[in-house]
Motif scaffolding. Sequence first.
Motif, short mmCIF file in Angstrom:
data_model
loop_
_atom_site.label_atom_id
_atom_site.label_comp_id
_atom_site.label_asym_id
_atom_site.label_seq_id
_atom_site.Cartn_x
_atom_site.Cartn_y
_atom_site.Cartn_z
N THR A 201 -10.30 9.26 21.25
CA THR A 201 -9.10 8.11 20.49
C THR A 201 -9.75 7.57 19.49
O THR A 201 -10.53 7.40 19.14
CB THR A 201 -8.90 6.71 20.91
N SER A 202 -9.17 8.78 18.19
CA SER A 202 -9.93 8.73 17.22
C SER A 202 -9.60 7.00 16.13
O SER A 202 -8.70 6.73 16.36
CB SER A 202 -9.02 10.28 16.24
N SER A 203 -10.13 7.05 14.83
CA SER A 203 -10.48 5.47 14.01
C SER A 203 -10.53 6.34 12.88
O SER A 203 -10.77 6.92 12.37
CB SER A 203 -11.68 4.95 14.86
N THR A 204 -8.86 5.69 11.90
CA THR A 204 -8.62 5.97 10.40
C THR A 204 -8.68 4.49 10.32
O THR A 204 -8.50 3.58 10.35
CB THR A 204 -7.78 7.16 10.33
N PRO A 205 -10.02 4.60 9.16
CA PRO A 205 -9.85 3.13 8.72
C PRO A 205 -8.65 2.17 7.79
O PRO A 205 -7.79 3.50 7.95
CB PRO A 205 -10.98 2.24 7.70
N ASP A 206 -8.19 1.50 7.90
CA ASP A 206 -7.18 0.79 7.54
C ASP A 206 -6.76 1.21 5.54
O ASP A 206 -6.62 -0.62 5.67
CB ASP A 206 -6.90 -1.24 8.61
N PHE A 207 -7.08 1.59 5.22
CA PHE A 207 -7.32 1.35 3.83
C PHE A 207 -6.21 1.10 3.06
O PHE A 207 -4.85 1.98 3.78
CB PHE A 207 -7.89 2.70 3.27
N LEU B 267 -3.04 3.84 1.76
CA LEU B 267 -3.36 5.54 2.54
C LEU B 267 -1.66 6.18 2.65
O LEU B 267 -1.79 7.14 2.03
CB LEU B 267 -3.36 5.10 4.31
N ASP B 268 -0.88 5.32 2.08
CA ASP B 268 0.14 6.15 2.34
C ASP B 268 0.73 6.50 1.10
O ASP B 268 1.97 7.53 0.59
CB ASP B 268 1.71 5.62 2.98
N ALA B 269 0.64 5.98 -0.05
CA ALA B 269 1.12 6.19 -1.75
C ALA B 269 -0.34 7.47 -2.16
O ALA B 269 0.65 8.06 -2.87
CB ALA B 269 0.38 5.15 -2.22
N PRO C 223 -3.12 6.71 -5.62
CA PRO C 223 -1.71 8.14 -5.77
C PRO C 223 -2.42 9.58 -5.75
O PRO C 223 -2.51 11.04 -5.06
CB PRO C 223 -0.63 8.37 -6.67
N ALA C 224 -3.76 9.42 -6.54
CA ALA C 224 -4.17 10.51 -7.31
C ALA C 224 -5.64 10.37 -6.98
O ALA C 224 -6.63 11.93 -7.01
CB ALA C 224 -4.55 10.26 -8.91
N GLY C 225 -6.01 9.04 -5.35
CA GLY C 225 -7.50 10.14 -5.38
C GLY C 225 -7.78 8.73 -4.45
O GLY C 225 -7.09 8.10 -3.73
N LEU C 226 -9.29 8.17 -5.17
CA LEU C 226 -9.61 7.06 -4.21
C LEU C 226 -10.32 5.89 -5.06
O LEU C 226 -10.87 6.92 -5.57
CB LEU C 226 -11.08 7.92 -2.89
N VAL D 81 -7.97 16.66 -1.70
CA VAL D 81 -7.74 15.90 0.31
C VAL D 81 -8.78 15.02 0.42
O VAL D 81 -9.33 14.96 -0.11
CB VAL D 81 -8.14 17.78 1.00
N VAL D 82 -8.05 14.49 1.36
CA VAL D 82 -9.74 13.38 2.63
C VAL D 82 -9.17 13.87 3.38
O VAL D 82 -8.72 13.70 4.01
CB VAL D 82 -8.69 11.50 1.87
#
Length: 529
Positions: free
Chosen positions: A141-147, A150-152, A355-358, A369-370
């Motif tokens: 069960t992989s985990s992705t932090p709820d940043f 994410l959708d943007a 939208p453009a990065g992190l 790419v992230v």
Amino acid sequence: MTTDAIVVGAGFSGIYMTHKLEQLGLSVRGFEAAETVGGTWFWNTYPGARCDVISTEYAFTFSQDLIDEWEWTERYPAQPEILRYIDFVAEKLDVKKHFQFNVRVESAVWDEDTSLWTVGTDSGEYVSAKYLITAAGCLSTSSTPDFAGLDAFEGTTLHTAAWPRDGVDFTGKRVGVIGTGSSGVQVIPKIAEQAAHLTVFQRSPAFSLDCGNRLLTEDEKRMFKELIEDYKVASKASGGGQPVDTLEVNTFDHSEEERAAVFEERWDRHRAIDLIAAYPDLLSNRAANDTIAEFFRGKIRDVVDDPEVAETLSPREHPLGAKRITLDTNYFQTYNRDNVSLVSVKSAPIEGLTPAGLKTAGAEYPLDVVVFATGFDAITGPLMNIDIRGRNGKTLQDKWADGPVTYLGIAVDEFPNLFTITGPGSPNVLTNMVCAIEQHVEWTADAVAHLESVGARTFEADETAAKEWTARAVELADLTLYPEGNSWYTGANIPGKPRVIMSYVGGLNVFRETCDSVAADNYTGFITS
Ligand code: N01
């Protein structure tokens, strides 16, 4: 439809369990979310994915045919070779016919009147069985932090544990990797070879060992097969499911020079267990652990050109081994490349994607790419994700709200006839998983054979036995340094997850003896009706 047993998952555990049940003459239905066998080794196809156990030891030992007919090529096997091995085993045992692939189990409900489990799948099917055996893996069960954002994000996001099967081309891309655990340290050097620029976002540095991977020699392959009976005895006698030569003196019984020589010689063996188990007290005495931690930090300084970068990459908070030691190829060397930069997000955490990065608390990083190398909701996640309801509709989520409670890691009171292969409270991930799986599967098959022979309807852990087993596992862990690591071993990597060690640290050898004596004592701690 009713069958004798349902097996959830077609990785190492699921295929062996299915084989054992078939040998008992029982009817079996298996469900697997992926399109074929492989489990965790099906999904983790990121570049660089490789096992951290030596290939010859990362294989079943129960069948001489399997041993004779398979040949590993590399010392540390890469994901495609392991997947081929699992497929080979499944074909050889002819168990694929029992499985439905591309079907995920969503629920499992115990029926008091019929003493059957009814399993519901995402294909809308319901199947009932006397025995429910979860072989769902510890890291599935992989985990992705709820940043935030994410959708943007307008670029591509990837997770190492759900890698596109046709690969990813990073050429010319600005890539960010979040996470420097086992997956991160393996994928980072590979991405760096392709990307225009790679930014690594590191929250905690890893203790990493150069795996020194190479092809196995013909002699090594031949010797392993010739000495297989000795290997079986030695691996069964070992705590970690891998033979290891721990010294008979403690760390400080040796002088600094003697210790350095011991660590250096073992570093060249390229096998993590040889280092962390070099002295018996390395995982229980922080001062002893500091000596080997400093040895690892010295290795980082030897390789990384920029002293500041080397220091950022040097773990200082957790003891060596309290989080899993990672195995790498050219990991630290990667930070000497012009197209790689390291960003510590310890004091300036990641705030989210734009939208453009992190964006971190300190700066913004434009990215195409992230890559999330952010790990798993380990051990309990794969079970808690299924809506499992035992006696009186009790959910596993409720049962384990404060942390998992099991008997021998295989059984849960109020959940009769449920067997959780390598479940929480068993040695699972602190050992060579294939060894742990063989032990749990064989013990389960023997228990099922016993139940069938005495005509039992139900088999359930006694509440007190489960509580005592779980408390014992915690007590043992408290004698070690494991609780000092904020890792998936203790659930600390998942916000809100109860923090408790989820593996039995007493050793697979001791665990095996305990399980065997439970069985020999007419399944003491279980209620059979
Ligand atoms: O996952 P991990 P993994 N912001 O949990 C970071 C097996 N495996 O997939 O340590 C920033 O170890 C997190 O940081 P921190 C093996 O058993 C084996 O790498 O929590 N960072 C950490 O660096 C292994 O142990 C092999 O501070 C965040 C990383 O993500 C297990 O799988 C290969 C973050 C997660 O590391 C898991 O390894 C691959 C956030 N919000 C995997 N959240 C081999 O056999 C998480 N992180 C060699």
